[in-house]
Design a protein around this motif. Structure first.
Motif, PDB file in Angstrom:
ATOM      1  N   GLU A  17       0.806  -1.226   0.000  1.00 19.99           N
ATOM      2  CA  GLU A  17       0.000   0.000   0.000  1.00 19.99           C
ATOM      3  C   GLU A  17       0.841   1.280   0.000  1.00 19.99           C
ATOM      4  OE1 GLU A  17      -3.129  -0.350  -0.773  1.00 19.99           O
ATOM      5  OE2 GLU A  17      -2.751  -2.506  -0.648  1.00 19.99           O
ATOM      6  N   LYS A  18       2.143   1.134  -0.009  1.00 21.52           N
ATOM      7  CA  LYS A  18       3.020   2.305  -0.056  1.00 21.52           C
ATOM      8  C   LYS A  18       2.946   2.933  -1.452  1.00 21.52           C
ATOM      9  CE  LYS A  18       7.568   3.819   1.275  1.00 21.52           C
ATOM     10  NZ  LYS A  18       8.844   3.462   1.874  1.00 21.52           N
ATOM     11  N   THR A  19       3.059   4.242  -1.507  1.00 18.49           N
ATOM     12  CA  THR A  19       2.963   4.950  -2.786  1.00 18.49           C
ATOM     13  C   THR A  19       4.177   4.667  -3.655  1.00 18.49           C
ATOM     14  OG1 THR A  19       1.643   6.697  -1.772  1.00 18.49           O
ATOM     15  CG2 THR A  19       2.717   7.216  -3.863  1.00 18.49           C
ATOM     16  N   ALA A  20       3.923   4.173  -4.844  1.00 14.08           N
ATOM     17  CA  ALA A  20       4.980   3.897  -5.819  1.00 14.08           C
ATOM     18  C   ALA A  20       5.140   5.065  -6.784  1.00 14.08           C
ATOM     19  CB  ALA A  20       4.660   2.632  -6.602  1.00 14.08           C
ATOM     20  N   LEU A  21       4.031   5.675  -7.175  1.00 14.94           N
ATOM     21  CA  LEU A  21       4.030   6.780  -8.135  1.00 14.94           C
ATOM     22  C   LEU A  21       3.135   7.897  -7.628  1.00 14.94           C
ATOM     23  CD1 LEU A  21       3.304   4.731 -11.389  1.00 14.94           C
ATOM     24  CD2 LEU A  21       5.545   5.507 -10.606  1.00 14.94           C
ATOM     25  N   ARG A  22       3.581   9.109  -7.862  1.00 16.33           N
ATOM     26  CA  ARG A  22       2.750  10.263  -7.512  1.00 16.33           C
ATOM     27  C   ARG A  22       2.979  11.337  -8.574  1.00 16.33           C
ATOM     28  NH1 ARG A  22       3.916  11.725  -2.063  1.00 16.33           N
ATOM     29  NH2 ARG A  22       2.204  10.379  -1.495  1.00 16.33           N
ATOM     30  N   TYR A  23       1.882  11.884  -9.069  1.00 16.72           N
ATOM     31  CA  TYR A  23       1.952  13.003 -10.008  1.00 16.72           C
ATOM     32  C   TYR A  23       0.742  13.882  -9.746  1.00 16.72           C
ATOM     33  CZ  TYR A  23       2.249  15.774 -14.239  1.00 16.72           C
ATOM     34  OH  TYR A  23       2.346  16.823 -15.116  1.00 16.72           O
ATOM     35  N   GLU A  24       1.011  15.115  -9.402  1.00 19.00           N
ATOM     36  CA  GLU A  24      -0.044  16.059  -9.022  1.00 19.00           C
ATOM     37  C   GLU A  24      -0.953  15.416  -7.973  1.00 19.00           C
ATOM     38  OE1 GLU A  24      -1.694  17.560 -12.690  1.00 19.00           O
ATOM     39  OE2 GLU A  24       0.102  18.728 -13.099  1.00 19.00           O
ATOM     40  N   ASP A  25      -2.241  15.239  -8.266  1.00 19.38           N
ATOM     41  CA  ASP A  25      -3.137  14.670  -7.254  1.00 19.38           C
ATOM     42  C   ASP A  25      -3.368  13.166  -7.438  1.00 19.38           C
ATOM     43  OD1 ASP A  25      -4.578  14.987  -9.581  1.00 19.38           O
ATOM     44  OD2 ASP A  25      -6.430  15.556  -8.594  1.00 19.38           O
ATOM     45  N   PHE A  59       1.736   6.776 -26.340  1.00 16.82           N
ATOM     46  CA  PHE A  59       1.327   8.137 -26.662  1.00 16.82           C
ATOM     47  C   PHE A  59       0.270   8.576 -25.656  1.00 16.82           C
ATOM     48  CE2 PHE A  59      -1.162  11.329 -29.010  1.00 16.82           C
ATOM     49  CZ  PHE A  59      -0.142  12.183 -29.416  1.00 16.82           C
ATOM     50  N   LEU A  60       0.744   9.097 -24.541  1.00 19.46           N
ATOM     51  CA  LEU A  60      -0.128   9.527 -23.453  1.00 19.46           C
ATOM     52  C   LEU A  60       0.409  10.819 -22.852  1.00 19.46           C
ATOM     53  CD1 LEU A  60      -0.552   6.084 -21.651  1.00 19.46           C
ATOM     54  CD2 LEU A  60      -2.369   7.350 -22.806  1.00 19.46           C
ATOM     55  N   PRO A  61      -0.456  11.593 -22.215  1.00 22.03           N
ATOM     56  CA  PRO A  61       0.018  12.801 -21.533  1.00 22.03           C
ATOM     57  C   PRO A  61       0.751  12.419 -20.244  1.00 22.03           C
ATOM     58  CG  PRO A  61      -2.292  12.473 -21.074  1.00 22.03           C
ATOM     59  CD  PRO A  61      -1.895  11.412 -22.073  1.00 22.03           C
ATOM     60  N   ARG A  62       1.375  13.399 -19.627  1.00 15.81           N
ATOM     61  CA  ARG A  62       2.043  13.134 -18.351  1.00 15.81           C
ATOM     62  C   ARG A  62       1.019  12.794 -17.290  1.00 15.81           C
ATOM     63  NH1 ARG A  62       6.897  17.452 -17.411  1.00 15.81           N
ATOM     64  NH2 ARG A  62       8.099  16.777 -19.208  1.00 15.81           N
ATOM     65  N   CYS A  63       1.140  11.595 -16.739  1.00 17.20           N
ATOM     66  CA  CYS A  63       0.284  11.158 -15.649  1.00 17.20           C
ATOM     67  C   CYS A  63       0.833   9.842 -15.116  1.00 17.20           C
ATOM     68  CB  CYS A  63      -1.177  11.001 -16.103  1.00 17.20           C
ATOM     69  SG  CYS A  63      -1.436   9.763 -17.378  1.00 17.20           S
ATOM     70  N   THR A  64       0.298   9.381 -14.006  1.00 17.96           N
ATOM     71  CA  THR A  64       0.787   8.122 -13.443  1.00 17.96           C
ATOM     72  C   THR A  64       0.496   6.956 -14.379  1.00 17.96           C
ATOM     73  OG1 THR A  64      -1.269   7.855 -12.192  1.00 17.96           O
ATOM     74  CG2 THR A  64       0.580   8.886 -11.044  1.00 17.96           C
ATOM     75  N   GLN A  65      -0.598   7.032 -15.108  1.00 21.16           N
ATOM     76  CA  GLN A  65      -0.974   5.953 -16.018  1.00 21.16           C
ATOM     77  C   GLN A  65       0.082   5.738 -17.116  1.00 21.16           C
ATOM     78  OE1 GLN A  65      -4.775   6.374 -18.113  1.00 21.16           O
ATOM     79  NE2 GLN A  65      -5.440   4.539 -17.043  1.00 21.16           N
ATOM     80  N   THR A  66       0.759   6.790 -17.502  1.00 23.60           N
ATOM     81  CA  THR A  66       1.816   6.676 -18.506  1.00 23.60           C
ATOM     82  C   THR A  66       2.948   5.801 -17.982  1.00 23.60           C
ATOM     83  OG1 THR A  66       1.245   8.863 -19.331  1.00 23.60           O
ATOM     84  CG2 THR A  66       3.389   7.991 -19.970  1.00 23.60           C
ATOM     85  N   VAL A  67       3.362   6.052 -16.752  1.00 22.12           N
ATOM     86  CA  VAL A  67       4.437   5.259 -16.150  1.00 22.12           C
ATOM     87  C   VAL A  67       3.987   3.817 -15.951  1.00 22.12           C
ATOM     88  CG1 VAL A  67       5.998   5.041 -14.181  1.00 22.12           C
ATOM     89  CG2 VAL A  67       5.419   7.304 -15.057  1.00 22.12           C
TER      90      VAL A  67
END
Length: 133
Positions: A17-25, A59-67
């Motif tokens: 449950e530890k945060t692996a990725l964070r981008y904005e909210d 081809f995605l914008p910057r977000c956690t889903q991209t990573v």
């Protein structure tokens, strides 16, 4: 650890449950990252019936889903190529022609646009996340 996939697997076991990725909210736990990456990898592997080693364009914008998509491609044992979201269509078309990707991962908003620019399979993140592990 030998590679990033092993690091994610190990971290998901030790700190699910530890945060692996964070981008904005947005944030993604190690458990969520592992599960989503595995689903994306399964979807890519299903599409790669010829066992090609062509890269996968993202081809995605910057977000956690991209990573998460990058990690999914790594789980599938292929290389990913981040595509610049700001490139004009003629440049994207030229890049896709040179790259000859196995597929392009994008969002629903850009799926039709990318289909016109690339002579390969175009899939959305949401489609891949429906894959069975």
């Amino acid at each position: 650890m030998k590679n990033l996939v092993e690091y994610i697997e190990d971290s998901a076991k030790k700190f699910p449950e530890k945060t692996a990725l964070r981008y904005e909210d947005e944030q993604v736990s190690y458990r969520e990252l592992r599960e989503s990456a595995r689903k994306i990898a399964s979807g890519i592997i299903e599409k790669n019936s010829d066992e090609k080693i062509n890269p996968v364009a993202v081809f995605l914008p910057r977000c956690t889903q991209t990573v998460v998509c990058y990690m999914g491609v790594l789980y599938s044992s292929l290389a990913y190529v981040p595509m610049n979201y700001a490139l004009p269509d003629n440049r994207l078309k030229s890049t896709f022609a040179t790259l000859e990707p196995l597929c392009v991962i994008t969002d629903e908003e850009n799926k039709d646009r990318i289909k016109e620019l690339c002579n390969c399979d175009v899939v959305t993140v949401d489609e891949l996340l429906k894959s069975e592990i």
